[in-house]
Write a protein that holds these residues in place. Sequence first.
Motif, PDB file in Angstrom:
ATOM      1  N   ARG A  96      31.308  49.860  43.736  1.00  0.00           N
ATOM      2  CA  ARG A  96      30.549  48.637  43.466  1.00  0.00           C
ATOM      3  C   ARG A  96      30.118  47.956  44.765  1.00  0.00           C
ATOM      4  O   ARG A  96      29.026  47.395  44.853  1.00  0.00           O
ATOM      5  N   SER A  97      30.970  48.040  45.796  1.00  0.00           N
ATOM      6  CA  SER A  97      30.659  47.369  47.060  1.00  0.00           C
ATOM      7  C   SER A  97      29.439  47.962  47.745  1.00  0.00           C
ATOM      8  O   SER A  97      28.823  47.312  48.583  1.00  0.00           O
ATOM      9  N   TYR A 116      35.667  52.457  36.374  1.00  0.00           N
ATOM     10  CA  TYR A 116      36.327  51.371  35.637  1.00  0.00           C
ATOM     11  C   TYR A 116      36.700  51.818  34.218  1.00  0.00           C
ATOM     12  O   TYR A 116      37.759  51.430  33.690  1.00  0.00           O
ATOM     13  N   SER A 159      28.324  42.732  29.686  1.00  0.00           N
ATOM     14  CA  SER A 159      29.598  42.356  30.298  1.00  0.00           C
ATOM     15  C   SER A 159      30.456  41.494  29.380  1.00  0.00           C
ATOM     16  O   SER A 159      31.685  41.444  29.525  1.00  0.00           O
ATOM     17  N   GLY A 191      32.257  42.048  35.595  1.00  0.00           N
ATOM     18  CA  GLY A 191      31.396  41.625  36.691  1.00  0.00           C
ATOM     19  C   GLY A 191      30.440  42.710  37.130  1.00  0.00           C
ATOM     20  O   GLY A 191      29.276  42.449  37.459  1.00  0.00           O
ATOM     21  N   THR A 192      30.887  43.957  37.126  1.00  0.00           N
ATOM     22  CA  THR A 192      30.022  45.080  37.506  1.00  0.00           C
ATOM     23  C   THR A 192      28.893  45.256  36.505  1.00  0.00           C
ATOM     24  O   THR A 192      27.732  45.454  36.882  1.00  0.00           O
ATOM     25  N   ASP A 196      42.745  42.499  35.846  1.00  0.00           N
ATOM     26  CA  ASP A 196      41.837  42.662  36.976  1.00  0.00           C
ATOM     27  C   ASP A 196      40.742  43.665  36.644  1.00  0.00           C
ATOM     28  O   ASP A 196      39.577  43.464  36.974  1.00  0.00           O
ATOM     29  N   TYR A 253      35.926  49.660  42.579  1.00  0.00           N
ATOM     30  CA  TYR A 253      35.635  48.501  43.437  1.00  0.00           C
ATOM     31  C   TYR A 253      34.856  48.939  44.680  1.00  0.00           C
ATOM     32  O   TYR A 253      33.896  48.273  45.093  1.00  0.00           O
ATOM     33  N   GLU A 255      36.808  42.765  36.637  1.00  0.00           N
ATOM     34  CA  GLU A 255      35.921  43.426  37.593  1.00  0.00           C
ATOM     35  C   GLU A 255      34.878  44.293  36.881  1.00  0.00           C
ATOM     36  O   GLU A 255      33.728  44.360  37.302  1.00  0.00           O
ATOM     37  N   ASN A 283      34.960  33.637  34.997  1.00  0.00           N
ATOM     38  CA  ASN A 283      34.016  34.761  34.893  1.00  0.00           C
ATOM     39  C   ASN A 283      33.259  34.719  33.572  1.00  0.00           C
ATOM     40  O   ASN A 283      32.051  34.980  33.516  1.00  0.00           O
ATOM     41  N   ARG A 291      40.654  52.162  39.645  1.00  0.00           N
ATOM     42  CA  ARG A 291      40.150  50.797  39.823  1.00  0.00           C
ATOM     43  C   ARG A 291      39.692  50.565  41.266  1.00  0.00           C
ATOM     44  O   ARG A 291      38.632  49.978  41.515  1.00  0.00           O
TER      45      ARG A 291
END
Length: 820
Positions: A285-286, A297, A327, A316-317, A309, A282, A313, A347, A278
């Motif tokens: 993705r950043s 993920y 999504s 969202g990705t 979480d 993240y 996330e 979300n 995870r």
Amino acid sequence: MLTSAEALAVAAQFYREGDLAGAGAVCAHVIANDPASAEALHLGGLVALAFGGAERSATLLHRAVAVEPLRGAFQFNLGLAQRSLGRSPEMFRAYRRALAASPVHAGALNNLGEATLRHGGSPEAEARLRRAVAADPSAAEPRVNLALAMGGSGDHAAAARLLEEAAGLSPGTAEIWANLASEFALLGRNEAASGAYRRSIALGPASFAAMLNLALVDTQGGAANIARFLRAQVLEPGSALPALALGRAGLAAGRPAEAIEALLRAVRLMPWLGEAHRSLAYALRSVAEIEGAIVAYRHHLCLEPASLDGLGEFGGTLHDGFGAGPSLPYLRRAVTVSPLSSRSWANLALALHDMAAAGPSIRAGRRAIALDPSTVDGMNALANLVQQQGDAGDAVRRYRRAVAIDPARPTVQSNMLLAMACVASADGHEISRAARTWGARFGKSDRPRSAAIVRRSSRKLRVGYLSSFLLSSTRYLAEAAIRGHDPERVEAWGYISRRRRDVSTPTIVDALAGWKDIDGVGDEEAAAIIRKDEIDILVDLCGHTPGNRLGVFARRGAPVQVTWVESFFTTGVPEMDYFVTDRAHTPEGGREDFSERLLFMPHCRFVYQPPEAPEPAERPAAGTRSPTFACFNNLAKLSPETVETWGGILKAVPDSRLILKWWSLTDPATRALVLARFAQHGIDAGRLDLRGFSSHKEMLVEYGEADVALDPFPYSGGVTTCEALWMGIPVVTLRGGTLISRQSAAFLDCIGAPELAAASREDYLRIAVDAVSDHRRLEAWRRQFRSRLARSPLMDVKAFARDLEDAYLRAWLGSPLGSP
């Protein structure tokens, strides 16, 4: 020759002095001559245990207690031997017999309590350990074990007090300080925890756990923490935990490349550790590595399918990379897994909003707020949604509540500014004050102004454009000018900050001397990249629209900084030097509403590049259908004043109808709300034609059904106005007091049709009614507007590009930072 008693005294002396071999030899001699000597058997058992011979020790101690079963010390030491052999039942029996023989035996009470604790008997263990503390107040170990029992039951304050007492009794024991630090950390006393971990490390410098935990609690550790993670990694090269922590520290420090490297190591070391996957996702993705993040993920969710979480996330990705559709299943699973999670509902609300499911999205947003009235994410989402239903006033109120709860959210405050521009009661001064507040809070930088100066010998200006290059405003009102730059005067660069990869992304990068993707790059790092590229003038194309990077400008990415295109009011950023405008958009009286210096274009602040479109349709003969008004603008712009005025127009032309087209009108709840708003002004639903999403080309064709386009106010159309004119449709607008309320009027001035711009709402109604009633003039407009637009300054790309270059040169020469 020594008697047995004398020999045992010698053995005991050897044992006390550490001569275990000598003590063992004497005991063996005594046992050979007197096999029933309990003292010799007991001391021999202790010597065997000290040498690691637990089996031999247990045998001798069994023989000792068989001779003297009421000796508590014998039973206690037998328990130690059984513990070393892993024989829990025998250990418990021995400790209990020791206590039966000696009820206040501190060692037996402590060891039995500790063993009971390890086997899950917390209340019973706690009672025994309290007795152990009372039996030997000078011993640290019973306090440590009692602290573990108290901490396990949730009383961390009591655990910390006991460990502080233990540390006072045995200050040189590293483990006590490490346990005390853990309790301090659980109590939120990070400074005290940090100090205790440092004491532990000083006493035991090879402590992997202490090194790792110190870095985790020392929030001010910075680079020192990263060094501690690395040290912990050296101490335990096979553990993923320091690599995982190092990756998180790298992300927090704005060093995503280092973070990804560390997290990849964590995943390799412990591929079964879901949290490592995870965190890697993240981090990927950043830096906009959407595909890699999706894979990570998926691994995380395979290992932890109920991870709230992870589901949120991942959703969202997928949303960022491929839109709301992919999504939704994961966001729906998130609310199923945790129906009381406000964030999950928020979300889901945003994804449903993007799917034009306005009614369900609003219900999800309201659920988020009901679960947590202080949730800023939920309030922001719901404000976005009600704005798309055409109620910007309600949106502003909700944004203000969100800002009051958490004033440190720049995106929420940018959203509020855009919503304020749609509210007729919010004048330019009010919006300017709010924007300056944003700038004072988020637009300041500690970097000295002079630090950004880059002096180059070339006279050619290097201009950098920062944008997503996805918005229609950028595509149709700026791209042609960027492509049209004279390479002898301007070297154009691009900095692309887009949230979503899109096959429709323009190929503007082909026309640039260089470009870089800064999506996922921190503001300071992005500004440093731009400074390294020696950009002379950095141009913002986003303003306060979603996904803006005003933080890069706050950190002074270039000597001269300019905002254009999607800036409809001042940015409020102190480091933004210029605002591109024209005198039709910004008359003399509006200058005080800008924190930037105004950079005036001679004709219009935009140049329009039309999309591929069919020729304007022939207008139906008079009398063959009802007069038709249309508006294809964002529904958020339909202020109450706009709806009231349009209702008056429809009443003044009794047989007329109005086409409204916007993607959220696909939603039944939104349609019902719009119909109700017009019904308040006596307009029957049958006179409204509400249309949802279609392709861009299909939308342009639909203009053929309209006679007159009605421009909303105070937030007037931009590209929408140009498209209506390109399709031969006159646009009636209200020339207001703010830049955004004068946009359509400025376009009409450019093509020589200022008579369509009203000075008041009454004038607006009159112009619209007159326009739809004059069939000959409607036919002439339909034939002429495209050619008038094509011949106007609004579409003279070459001239506009030269004018823009001249403006940039004025800014460069006029700025104290840009002077050659």
